[in-house]
Scaffold this active site. Structure first.
Site, PDB file in Angstrom:
ATOM      1  N   SER A   1       0.880  -1.192   0.040  1.00  0.00           N
ATOM      2  CA  SER A   1      -0.075  -0.141  -0.144  1.00  0.00           C
ATOM      3  C   SER A   1       0.950   1.261  -0.111  1.00  0.00           C
ATOM      4  CB  SER A   1      -1.023  -0.024   1.185  1.00  0.00           C
ATOM      5  OG  SER A   1      -1.530   1.063   1.535  1.00  0.00           O
TER       6      SER A   1
ATOM      7  N   TYR B   1      -2.690  -0.614  10.171  1.00  0.00           N
ATOM      8  CA  TYR B   1      -3.055  -1.234   8.860  1.00  0.00           C
ATOM      9  C   TYR B   1      -1.664  -0.852   8.062  1.00  0.00           C
ATOM     10  CZ  TYR B   1      -3.959  -1.443   3.965  1.00  0.00           C
ATOM     11  OH  TYR B   1      -4.219  -1.841   2.626  1.00  0.00           O
TER      12      TYR B   1
END
Length: 247
Positions: A142, A156
């Protein structure tokens, strides 16, 4: 550039929809046979398998919870048996839980760590038993792994950041076998997890240099290139596909 993956055997985790679906289809269009995993979306996963079979490629959808070590091992072994080995592994399965740290439950934290980190490690470990020399491992990270550009996503982001060192270390370990290991960092990409018309979409769009969300096919194109012979000298690196968000 025409990418030819004819005869290659690929496993894509978490491929019933979104990025995983686009990746599996892209690899198949380039000539690869594909096994995909899914957790709950039986109908969507088997629809993807049918799409790939319609392209003339072999495909099977296998149910596997990426938080379960036993399920991971069984799914990888099944994929290798079905395809006769593995040449390409795409660790795409991932989950997100957001909010202030003090509001996250232990179950939330464990779920992200188990799927986004441990699941990737265990899937790769099992796949290496079956992977041919010269294979390809592509992890999906990500853009938040390298720049936490908004609040409420610290854990996350941490789980995705862990893939940076895992990818680099594994590239060192597997270099003698000619296996490359790389990491693709998607930016805001239109998917069920982060729709381009969602509540947070406009705030994210303002940070993207080119001004618009990516599409799953953008990530799939990067993965397919990294899986190809043309990327044989690329290993241990992260590729941002984020429209310049982290520029």
């Amino acid at each position: 550039m025409q990418i030819d993956l004819t005869g290659k055997r690929a496993l894509v985790t978490g491929a019933s929809r979104g990025l995983g679906r686009a990746i599996a289809l892209s690899l198949a269009r380039a000539g690869a046979d594909v096994v995909i995993t899914y957790e709950k979306s039986y109908d969507k996963a088997h629809a993807v398998a049918s799409e790939i079979q319609a392209l003339g490629r072999r495909c099977e959808a296998v149910q596997a919870d990426s938080a379960s070590a036993e399920a991971i091992q069984e799914a990888v072994t099944h994929a290798a048996r079905t395809l006769g080995g593995l040449d390409i592994l795409v660790n795409n399965a991932g989950i997100a839980r957001g909010g202030p740290l003090e509001a996250l439950t232990i179950a939330d934290i464990d779920a992200m760590i188990n799927v986004n980190i441990r699941g990737v490690v265990l899937t790769t470990q099992e796949a290496l038993v079956h992977m041919s020399d010269g294979g390809r491992i592509i992890n999906i990270g990500s853009c938040l792994a390298n720049r936490v550009a908004m609040p409420g996503i610290a854990v996350y982001a941490m789980t995705k950041s862990a893939l940076n060192s895992f990818t680099r270390g594994l590239a060192r370990d597997l270099g003698p076998r000619g296996i490359t290991v790389n990491l693709v960092h998607p930016g805001p990409t239109n998917s069920d997890m982060n729709p381009e018309d969602g509540e947070q979409a406009e705030a994210q769009r303002q940070m993207i240099a080119i001004g618009h969300y990516g599409q799953p096919e953008d990530i799939a194109a990067a993965v397919t290139f990294l899986a190809s012979p043309a990327a044989g000298q690329i290993s241990g690196t992260g590729l941002d596909v984020d429209g310049g968000l982290n520029a």
